[in-house]
Design a protein around this motif. Structure first.
Motif, short mmCIF file in Angstrom:
data_model
loop_
_atom_site.label_atom_id
_atom_site.label_comp_id
_atom_site.label_asym_id
_atom_site.label_seq_id
_atom_site.Cartn_x
_atom_site.Cartn_y
_atom_site.Cartn_z
N LYS A 81 0.84 -1.34 -0.10
CA LYS A 81 0.10 -0.01 0.11
C LYS A 81 1.11 1.25 0.04
O LYS A 81 0.65 2.11 -0.51
N ILE A 84 2.38 1.63 -3.58
CA ILE A 84 1.51 2.12 -4.32
C ILE A 84 0.98 3.68 -4.22
O ILE A 84 1.03 4.48 -5.30
N LYS A 87 3.68 6.03 -5.26
CA LYS A 87 3.79 5.91 -6.83
C LYS A 87 2.75 6.76 -7.49
O LYS A 87 3.10 7.26 -8.46
N HIS A 88 1.41 6.89 -6.73
CA HIS A 88 0.29 7.76 -7.43
C HIS A 88 0.41 9.03 -6.72
O HIS A 88 -0.61 9.80 -6.96
N GLU A 103 -2.75 -6.54 -5.28
CA GLU A 103 -1.94 -5.33 -6.00
C GLU A 103 -2.97 -4.48 -7.03
O GLU A 103 -2.97 -3.48 -6.84
N GLU A 104 -3.82 -5.18 -7.69
CA GLU A 104 -4.59 -4.79 -8.71
C GLU A 104 -5.73 -3.85 -8.00
O GLU A 104 -5.99 -2.62 -8.33
N THR A 107 -4.16 -0.75 -6.38
CA THR A 107 -3.83 0.29 -7.37
C THR A 107 -5.03 0.82 -7.73
O THR A 107 -5.05 2.12 -8.07
N ALA A 110 -6.11 3.34 -5.25
CA ALA A 110 -5.17 4.59 -5.14
C ALA A 110 -5.26 5.75 -6.27
O ALA A 110 -5.25 6.99 -6.08
N GLU A 111 -5.59 5.08 -7.47
CA GLU A 111 -5.73 5.88 -8.61
C GLU A 111 -7.21 6.84 -8.33
O GLU A 111 -7.23 8.02 -8.73
#
Length: 153
Positions: A81, A84, A87-88, A103-104, A107, A110-111
């Motif tokens: 977490k 991710i 990263k975002h 993870e999907e 993600t 998060a997006e």
């Protein structure tokens, strides 16, 4: 085999003695068997106690292993977490708000959250390229100052 009639008590006693002797010989190892059976029962009791003790230890070890595995899974999920979220472009404080098991899904969450939280990039104003309309006396000095690199070392 012919049958012989028994005529005296001594003959009957002898026949019965022989028969009892044969019968005793048949069960002559009874005492040994009884003793070995007692030994086996003692061994069986001690082995059952050891089995019970081992099963209790195994249960406690299995519980500890399950607890440690769940902790490891939690740490791995938190690490994922955090990775991710960074990263975002999400703040560290919002890492706990991310949901999902793999993870999907993390993600995707998060997006979605980054769409609400991300800072809008403001465009800085353009440089003033027009010459000053004011007093010409100070204008030269102002141009000189603009041309200098005054950022420091």
């Amino acid at each position: 085999m012919t049958f012989k009639a028994i005529e005296t008590q001594d003959e009957l006693d002898q026949i019965i003695k022989d028969r009892l002797k044969r019968e005793k010989e048949k069960y002559s190892d009874y005492d040994e068997l009884k003793k070995s059976n007692e030994d086996y029962e003692k061994q069986l009791g001690s082995l059952q106690a050891q089995i019970e003790e081992s099963s209790q230890k195994m249960k406690s070890h299995d519980e500890v292993v399950a607890e440690l595995n769940s902790k490891i899974t939690g740490f791995e999920t938190n690490s994922l977490k955090t990775k991710i979220a960074l990263k975002h472009g999400l703040p560290i404080d919002l890492v706990d708000r991310l949901t999902g098991d793999d993870e999907e899904s993390i993600t995707a969450d998060a997006e979605k959250l980054a769409g609400f939280v991300s800072k809008k990039q403001t465009v800085p104003p353009l440089k003033d390229v027009e010459p000053p309309l004011g007093d010409e006396k100070d204008g030269s000095y102002k141009n000189l100052l603009k041309g200098l690199n005054i950022e420091g070392e």
